[in-house]
Design a protein around this motif. Structure first.
Motif, PDB file in Angstrom:
ATOM      1  N   LEU A   1       0.806  -1.213   0.000  1.00 35.74           N
ATOM      2  CA  LEU A   1       0.000   0.000   0.000  1.00 35.74           C
ATOM      3  C   LEU A   1       0.838   1.262   0.000  1.00 35.74           C
ATOM      4  O   LEU A   1       0.297   2.357   0.046  1.00 35.74           O
ATOM      5  N   GLN A   2       2.195   1.127  -0.036  1.00 35.36           N
ATOM      6  CA  GLN A   2       3.066   2.281   0.128  1.00 35.36           C
ATOM      7  C   GLN A   2       2.921   3.242  -1.036  1.00 35.36           C
ATOM      8  O   GLN A   2       2.886   2.843  -2.192  1.00 35.36           O
ATOM      9  N   ARG A   3       2.843   4.525  -0.755  1.00 35.59           N
ATOM     10  CA  ARG A   3       2.930   5.569  -1.762  1.00 35.59           C
ATOM     11  C   ARG A   3       3.505   6.799  -1.079  1.00 35.59           C
ATOM     12  O   ARG A   3       3.570   6.865   0.153  1.00 35.59           O
TER      13      ARG A   3
ATOM     14  N   GLN B   1       2.260   3.969   5.418  1.00 40.57           N
ATOM     15  CA  GLN B   1       1.705   4.863   4.414  1.00 40.57           C
ATOM     16  C   GLN B   1       1.122   6.126   5.040  1.00 40.57           C
ATOM     17  O   GLN B   1       1.232   7.206   4.470  1.00 40.57           O
ATOM     18  N   TYR B   2       0.521   5.999   6.203  1.00 45.16           N
ATOM     19  CA  TYR B   2      -0.160   7.112   6.858  1.00 45.16           C
ATOM     20  C   TYR B   2       0.338   7.239   8.297  1.00 45.16           C
ATOM     21  O   TYR B   2      -0.297   6.744   9.227  1.00 45.16           O
TER      22      TYR B   2
ATOM     23  N   ASP C   1      -9.611  -0.068   0.334  1.00 40.90           N
ATOM     24  CA  ASP C   1      -8.385   0.323  -0.347  1.00 40.90           C
ATOM     25  C   ASP C   1      -8.589   1.576  -1.196  1.00 40.90           C
ATOM     26  O   ASP C   1      -7.657   2.382  -1.353  1.00 40.90           O
ATOM     27  N   ALA C   2      -9.807   1.775  -1.723  1.00 45.47           N
ATOM     28  CA  ALA C   2     -10.074   3.001  -2.471  1.00 45.47           C
ATOM     29  C   ALA C   2     -10.016   4.221  -1.569  1.00 45.47           C
ATOM     30  O   ALA C   2      -9.582   5.302  -1.995  1.00 45.47           O
TER      31      ALA C   2
ATOM     32  N   LEU D   1      -8.026   4.563   1.039  1.00 46.22           N
ATOM     33  CA  LEU D   1      -6.614   4.838   1.279  1.00 46.22           C
ATOM     34  C   LEU D   1      -5.965   5.509   0.081  1.00 46.22           C
ATOM     35  O   LEU D   1      -5.022   6.297   0.230  1.00 46.22           O
ATOM     36  N   GLU D   2      -6.442   5.222  -1.119  1.00 46.51           N
ATOM     37  CA  GLU D   2      -5.878   5.833  -2.310  1.00 46.51           C
ATOM     38  C   GLU D   2      -6.340   7.265  -2.513  1.00 46.51           C
ATOM     39  O   GLU D   2      -5.591   8.084  -3.057  1.00 46.51           O
ATOM     40  N   GLN D   3      -7.539   7.588  -2.067  1.00 43.73           N
ATOM     41  CA  GLN D   3      -8.122   8.886  -2.397  1.00 43.73           C
ATOM     42  C   GLN D   3      -7.923   9.941  -1.321  1.00 43.73           C
ATOM     43  O   GLN D   3      -8.072  11.129  -1.609  1.00 43.73           O
TER      44      GLN D   3
ATOM     45  N   GLU E   1      -5.698  11.942   1.755  1.00 47.05           N
ATOM     46  CA  GLU E   1      -4.368  12.254   2.277  1.00 47.05           C
ATOM     47  C   GLU E   1      -4.300  11.851   3.750  1.00 47.05           C
ATOM     48  O   GLU E   1      -5.291  11.463   4.358  1.00 47.05           O
TER      49      GLU E   1
END
Length: 751
Positions: free
Chosen positions: A118-120, A249-250, A297-298, A300-302, A304
């Motif tokens: 999940l890293q970004r 990630q967060y 998961d959506a 987490l992607e959308q 901040e």
């Protein structure tokens, strides 16, 4: 820039969506040069400024803002946009900016170890202090990224005992409604069996199901956490989400999660991940040790980091306040009829596509009819049993928002999270072309409802939320129209978050108009009730007027009957014959209510369904223009004709047409389709059934209505090949009025 012979706002908007900004600018500049309609010109100017910013042409954007700011009556947003753009690019020019060609010459950083799945990259808004990333606001989806409070005063704590009292009343109403509805169904089945020549009534159905209902409630409410976990794992692939994976990630979200558990001294709740394309967040469990916070998961992607942290804090409140017993148990109980509806519909579709070979041919239509009846009954129970939960569901969202703002000091991040979830849910519905079972069956646990997100989240990015949410803040009847909503109006919630931001000297994320408060005194409530026929849909208005005028007429008749009895010895006329007006109490009450209900429908039906004469302004209008007026109410309908793609579930899952939507170039909107026999008439084999057109490009004619969620009462759906189906909503209302009048006459005859 090449000029375009026939510039179009729609073509420019479509090019903007596709990322072709140069073509969009060409269209929009042409529209701004020749267009005379103020509404179209205003939207084109907003989109053009956003396109300039997207193509790194700030000088042209600032110059156009200066020009528009000279006419603040036509462009009230231009001055604020000019100030924000000027501040942004002035600081950007003063900073030591490294050109792209020089950046490539810099030595590469040392390789970092492989990151989790999940890293970004961490959000810039969290890593960089506010002074280095000034807020920018232009029309569209450029977020202001409002600051958080560094030191903030504690908000006044709400009265918790009121919420607990509401939950107790809600639980009692839910038990009563379930028991009563089951009794009606059992009595109806026995009545049908009694009239059939061969079969006999079931003695079990004559008993009161109250002990069984209480026992099932007790078992389901106690086992709710484990029942929901198994259901989510089997049907939606729920999987654990370790805290270290989330922290990679967060980091801020993980810190807020740990601070919450330490501050309130509760066991660490479980975290779980849902692999779905919709941004989902919900909490279930009746005790802190059995609680689970579910993220998708959506989501987490959308979102901040700071936005997810604020949203997680809001989801933590049911754990802290220990109020998850009612909603978790109720949602677990509602999964029984909804899951049965979904599974029966799927099995019926399998039998339709591939009939069982070992079954006789006569049995296949019978099985299809049983599946159709089963899905209708189960979905009706699901829809009916959730009604007592709606008020508590709306109130708990206000409490959660306040809790999250108080704990994180970042109401602006929560505002952005709610708005981004709205956009994400709408996009997921448009991509899947129907509303998934997860979004509908668990909507009472989610921060945003899919019904309110459909239109609001699907309008073009050039439409500011401050305009789209104006109705939510200023319509005087919005609270009455939201009584059957599962979530409060988004404008109301964001306005309260803005109040918290103002209380801590912060600039709000979204500029909203001044809120018109709901009625507080009995006089205000009576005024709204007296004028409800001007705001509520026709059936709700007719029910209220039927009850009000029916009871009033009954009192007048009772007074006449009593007065005639008193005056009969003194008057030679046979007034004593009118005494039955007083004695026939229950029969006349029913007759008066039905007569008033019928008369109300007959009086209002023509105004509620005016002739569909499409003016040029209503020919394929933009949805953002339809939902902007703040004083629109359902009786003030607008005949429209829209072109787009028909969306919704197919087959038995949508035989009541409860999931019918239209996707247009300017967004998506809910459609209401009723046959001439009402909603249940949709079960009959219409020719053709609207669900047969799902996935096709169609033209929909009907009446646009603006309530807490906008919708269109369909008149005609026509495909590009010439096929069409017509709704019968006005005919059904007329039939309902006639039947009510006949019922009133029958009761009077019996009296």
């Amino acid at each position: 820039m090449t000029s375009i012979p026939e510039p179009s706002l729609r073509a420019g908007t479509e090019a903007f969506r596709e990322g072709n900004y140069e073509e969009a600018i060409a269209h929009l500049e042409g529209v701004c040069a020749v267009e005379l309609d103020p509404t179209v010109l205003n939207s084109a100017q907003q989109a053009l400024i956003v396109a300039y910013c997207k193509t790194e042409r700030p000088a042209e954007a600032i110059a156009r803002c200066k020009q528009l700011a000279q006419t603040p009556d036509l462009y009230p947003w231009a001055a604020q946009t000019l100030a924000d753009l000027t501040q942004r690019y002035r600081k950007a020019n003063a900073a030591n900016f490294v050109p792209p060609d020089e950046q490539t010459a810099q030595p590469a950083a040392s390789p970092s170890p492989p990151s989790p799945p999940l890293q970004r990259p961490l959000p810039v808004a969290y890593q960089t202090p506010p002074e280095a990333a000034p807020s920018v606001y232009v029309s569209g989806r450029t977020w202001r990224n409002g600051e958080r409070a560094k030191r903030w005063k504690k908000l006044k704590s709400p009265r918790q005992w009121k919420f607990w009292l509401r939950q107790a009343i809600t639980l009692a109403l839910l038990l009563w409604l379930v028991n009563t509805s089951l009794m009606w169904v059992m009595e109806g089945i026995n009545e049908v069996l009694w009239r059939l020549p061969v079969l006999r009534p079931l003695g079990l159905f004559y008993r009161n199901p109250w002990p069984v209902v209480c026992g099932v409630f007790l078992v389901v409410f106690v086992a709710a956490p484990w029942f929901l976990e198994i259901l989510l794992q089997r049907l939606y692939k729920l999987e654990p989400l370790p805290l270290h994976r989330l922290a990679a990630q967060y980091p801020e979200t993980a810190k807020v999660f740990q601070r919450l558990t330490r501050h309130y001294q509760v066991p660490t709740p479980k975290l779980a991940l849902l692999p779905t394309g919709a941004p989902v967040a919900m909490t279930y469990g009746h005790l802190p040790r059995t609680a689970c916070i579910v993220l998708s998961d959506a989501l987490l992607e959308q979102l901040e980091d700071d936005e997810l942290a604020a949203l997680l804090a809001a989801q933590f409140r049911p754990i802290v306040s220990r109020e998850g017993f009612l909603m978790s148990g109720a949602i677990a109980f509602l999964q029984i009829p909804f899951t049965l509806y979904w599974l029966i519909a799927q099995q019926g579709e399998r039998w339709r596509e591939k009939p069982p070979r070992h079954y006789p041919l006569v049995a296949i239509p019978l099985l299809q009819a049983l599946c159709s009846l089963g899905t209708t009954v189960c979905y009706t129970f699901y829809w009916l049993w959730r009604l007592p939960l709606l008020y508590v569901s709306r109130q708990r969202q206000y409490y959660s928002d306040r809790f999250a703002a108080q704990f994180t000091g970042n109401p602006n991040a929560l505002s952005r999270a709610l708005l981004k979830m709205t956009i994400g849910i709408a996009r997921q519905i448009e991509q899947r072309q129907f509303t998934t079972a997860l979004l509908e069956s668990f909507d009472l646990l989610m921060p945003i409802s899919h019904r309110q997100a459909l239109t609001l989240g699907s309008v073009p990015d050039t439409s500011p939320f401050s305009d789209l949410l104006r109705w939510d803040c200023t319509n005087p009847y919005r609270h009455w129209l939201a009584l059957v909503n599962s979530h409060p109006l988004l404008g109301d919630r964001l306005y309260l978050l803005n109040r918290y931001a103002n209380h801590w000297k912060l600039q709000p994320e979204v500029d909203l108009p001044t809120l018109i408060p709901p009625p507080k005194t009995p006089k205000d409530h009576w005024f709204k009730l007296k004028n409800s026929y001007t705001a509520l849909p026709i059936l709700q208005s007719a029910i209220l007027s039927g009850l009000g005028f029916g009871l009033l007429a009954r009192l007048i008749l009772a007074a006449i009957g009593l007065l005639s009895d008193l005056l009969s010895p003194w008057v030679r006329l046979p007034l004593w014959r009118l005494i039955w007006f007083y004695n026939a109490q229950p029969v006349l009450i029913n007759a008066c209510i039905l007569a008033a209900f019928s008369l109300s429908l007959i009086v209002w039906i023509n105004g509620y369904f005016p002739d569909i004469r499409i003016s040029p302004s209503r020919e394929d209008p933009r949805l953002e223009d339809l939902i902007r007026p703040s004083h629109s109410v359902p009786p003030k309908s607008y005949p429209v004709r829209l072109k787009g793609q028909l969306m919704g579930r197919q087959g038995l899952q949508n035989q009541l047409l409860q999931d019918l939507m239209l996707k247009t170039d300017s967004g998506s909107i809910k459609l209401h389709f009723f046959s001439k026999l009402g909603p249940l008439g949709n079960l009959l084999p219409l020719a053709p059934h609207p669900s047969q057109f799902i996935g096709q490009m169609v033209t929909v004619s009907g009446w646009f209505r603006r309530g807490s969620t906008p919708w269109i009462d369909v008149d005609i759906i026509r495909t590009q090949s010439g096929q069409q189906t017509q709704s019968g909503y006005p005919v059904w209302v007329t039939i309902l009025a006639v039947l009510s009048a006949m019922g009133a006459a029958y009761f009077i005859w019996q009296a």
